[in-house]
Design an enzyme around this catalytic site. Structure first.
Site, PDB file in Angstrom:
ATOM      1  N   ASP A   1     -11.815  -6.963  -1.818  1.00  0.00           N
ATOM      2  CA  ASP A   1     -10.421  -6.536  -1.648  1.00  0.00           C
ATOM      3  C   ASP A   1      -9.471  -7.645  -2.141  1.00  0.00           C
ATOM      4  O   ASP A   1      -8.523  -7.381  -2.886  1.00  0.00           O
ATOM      5  CB  ASP A   1     -10.175  -6.220  -0.165  1.00  0.00           C
TER       6      ASP A   1
ATOM      7  N   LYS B   1      -6.797  -7.725  -5.418  1.00  0.00           N
ATOM      8  CA  LYS B   1      -5.397  -8.156  -5.302  1.00  0.00           C
ATOM      9  C   LYS B   1      -5.125  -9.352  -6.207  1.00  0.00           C
ATOM     10  O   LYS B   1      -4.048  -9.461  -6.825  1.00  0.00           O
ATOM     11  CB  LYS B   1      -5.081  -8.496  -3.846  1.00  0.00           C
TER      12      LYS B   1
HETATM   13  N1  HSE Z   1      -8.217  -4.437   4.482  1.00  0.00           N
HETATM   14  C1  HSE Z   1      -7.064  -5.002   3.882  1.00  0.00           C
HETATM   15  C2  HSE Z   1      -6.762  -6.325   4.552  1.00  0.00           C
HETATM   16  C3  HSE Z   1      -5.905  -4.068   4.061  1.00  0.00           C
HETATM   17  O1  HSE Z   1      -7.427  -6.660   5.515  1.00  0.00           O
HETATM   18  O2  HSE Z   1      -5.889  -7.049   4.097  1.00  0.00           O
HETATM   19  C4  HSE Z   1      -4.785  -4.437   3.166  1.00  0.00           C
HETATM   20  O3  HSE Z   1      -5.142  -4.291   1.841  1.00  0.00           O
END
Ligand code: HSE
Ligand code: NDP
Length: 430
Positions: A203, A207
């Site tokens: 994740d 980003k």
């Molecule tokens: N799972 C992600 C986090 C949610 O913990 O930041 C936001 O993208």
């Protein structure tokens, strides 16, 4: 797509953690958002996987549908909060190619299929908004895409995953173990449906790719981002970090050098005095260094339904305003196409924890390896133990990744080194 009758028809795809809060905020504040965009915002349908599943009480059940394609075709602006690649990708492409603007929080989709999405934007003369895709409520996409369009960004260093920051913080401050801290993050709605996306760093890598693309006007995809997650971090590592005046964080790092752009995600030790050390719990923080602006810091809630819905709705207001009054969101800017560099390209610092035979010459042998590999030592901390072993923590100055790797390989082979406990990057170039 322009709104001719003063109404902007909104289709919501997905009504989970974020989507349900978008519905609530639209109901509670729709008149304000309408005044700000100049259009009446009408939610014309909500596509979900299971229309019979329980929903938050404010979700109008008569708007629920499992025909997401049909819903896209009868709206002006599409909010995609399904997540994942399919069917989100096909639905977003269908909308963009038919001239419907899309607001999405789907970083995985953007980081894997960015070029295809941006081509669809051009094809349909539509807009693509994704403030919610990076760092939840924090307006860092806007900051890079618009506020810093007149500057040259040199570096972006951020905590962009709330779940992992929450886990590391709970481990540091409350002594929780990894599994309990993860379970809490899931209960609070921070974690992705598949928590490996959070804890293994994917994740954050998505980003990082989005931020680097915006910052350096260069296409960066998730495959360009080397990633190490936090699964292997132990309570012992956290305690050692604290003893050395550091805090353990999962960082997304994107730097521009004379040779190109280097992007990566990895756990790192952040000095307690660094602004990112103060980013606690599920909060996110992003430090941007720009040539003219200097250092900027973006800070706030990076996950959770309501904060993320705020970012989604800011994009909805912008999209509705453009549908009413004309104009467009900024298009993809990838003109610079800077070379993408491997992890060796930028200097790094490491902290190595090892167990050493507590006898004459051991420390000298270790220091000799550092010296021979051209790695300068910043500090050495040794703890005595009763079993003839010493626990030693060595922090280096900045050196090339290749020389740091060779140093560790030689430490592993050195007979007086009994165990390498951990090797962790240290943020900061001193
Ligand atoms: N799972 C992600 C986090 C949610 O913990 O930041 C936001 O993208
Ligand atoms: P959830 O898993 O809570 O919700 C997903 C929704 O999508 C559910 O309503 C689900 O329907 C629906 N859905 C799933 N598959 C389909 C399908 N095939 N057709 C139609 N609907 C479908 O996700 P989140 O709300 O947490 O996240 C949504 C997006 O926002 C993701 O891209 C995520 O990465 C991003 N995001 C999330 C943040 C967070 O803190 N949660 C923060 C920032 C971004 P059903 O309810 O019937 O199962």
């Amino acid at each position: 797509m322009s709104a001719t009758d003063g109404v902007v028809r909104i289709a919501l795809l997905g009504c989970g953690t974020v989507g349900s809060q978008v519905v609530r905020l639209l109901q509670e504040h729709g008149e304000d958002w309408a005044a700000r965009s100049g259009a009446r915002l009408e939610l014309v349908g909500i596509a979900v996987r299971d229309v019979s599943a329980p929903r938050a009480p404010w979700v109008p059940r008569d708007l629920l549908t499992d025909d997401a394609e049909g819903l896209v075709d009868r709206a002006d602006v599409i909010i995609e909060l399904v997540g994942g690649i399919e069917p989100a990708r096909s639905l977003v492409l269908r909308a963009l190619r038919s001239g419907r603007s899309v607001v999405t929080g789907n970083k995985a989709l953007l980081a894997r299929h960015g070029p295809e999405l941006h081509a669809a934007v051009e094809q349909g003369d539509a807009d693509l908004y994704y403030e919610a895709a990076v760092a939840g409520a924090i307006p860092v996409v806007y900051g890079l895409r618009e506020s810093l369009a007149g500057d040259n960004v040199l570096a972006v260093v951020g905590i962009v995953n709330g779940t992992t920051n929450y886990i590391l913080d709970e481990m540091s401050t409350r002594g929780l173990d990894f599994a309990d801290a993860l379970a809490q993050a899931q209960e609070l709605g921070y974690a992705e449906a598949d928590p490996s996306a959070d804890v293994d760093g994917h994740d954050a890598a998505a980003k990082a790719a989005i931020l680097a693309s915006l910052a350096f006007h260069t296409r960066v995809g998730i495959g360009d981002v080397p990633v190490t997650g936090i699964r292997h971090i132990t309570a012992e590592d956290i305690a050692a970090a604290q003893a050395g005046g550091h805090v353990m964080k999962l960082l997304a790092v994107a730097r521009r050098t004379d040779a190109g752009v280097a992007v990566r995600v990895h756990p790192a030790l952040v000095p307690e005095t660094h602004p990112l050390a103060a980013v606690r719990g599920a909060f996110n923080g992003v430090v941007v260094e720009a040539e003219a602006a200097g250092r900027l810091m973006f800070y706030g809630q990076g996950a959770g339904g309501t904060p993320t819905a705020s970012a989604v709705l800011s994009d909805v207001v912008a999209a509705a305003g453009h549908a009413m009054r004309g104009g467009h969101a900024p298009r993809e800017s990838a003109y610079a196409q800077l070379p993408l560099l491997g992890p060796d390209a930028t200097p790094a610092r490491t902290q190595v924890q090892l167990r050493l035979a507590d006898r004459p010459g051991s420390l000298a042998a270790v220091a000799g390896i550092y010296g021979e590999e051209g790695v300068s030592i910043e500090s050495v901390h040794q703890q005595r133990s009763d079993d003839g072993q010493a626990r030693v923590t060595i922090t280096s100055h900045a050196a090339t990744e290749a020389s740091l790797t060779r140093t560790v390989e030689r430490l592993v082979a050195e007979s007086r080194v009994q165990e390498i406990i951990s090797v962790t990057q240290v943020e900061g170039s001193e």
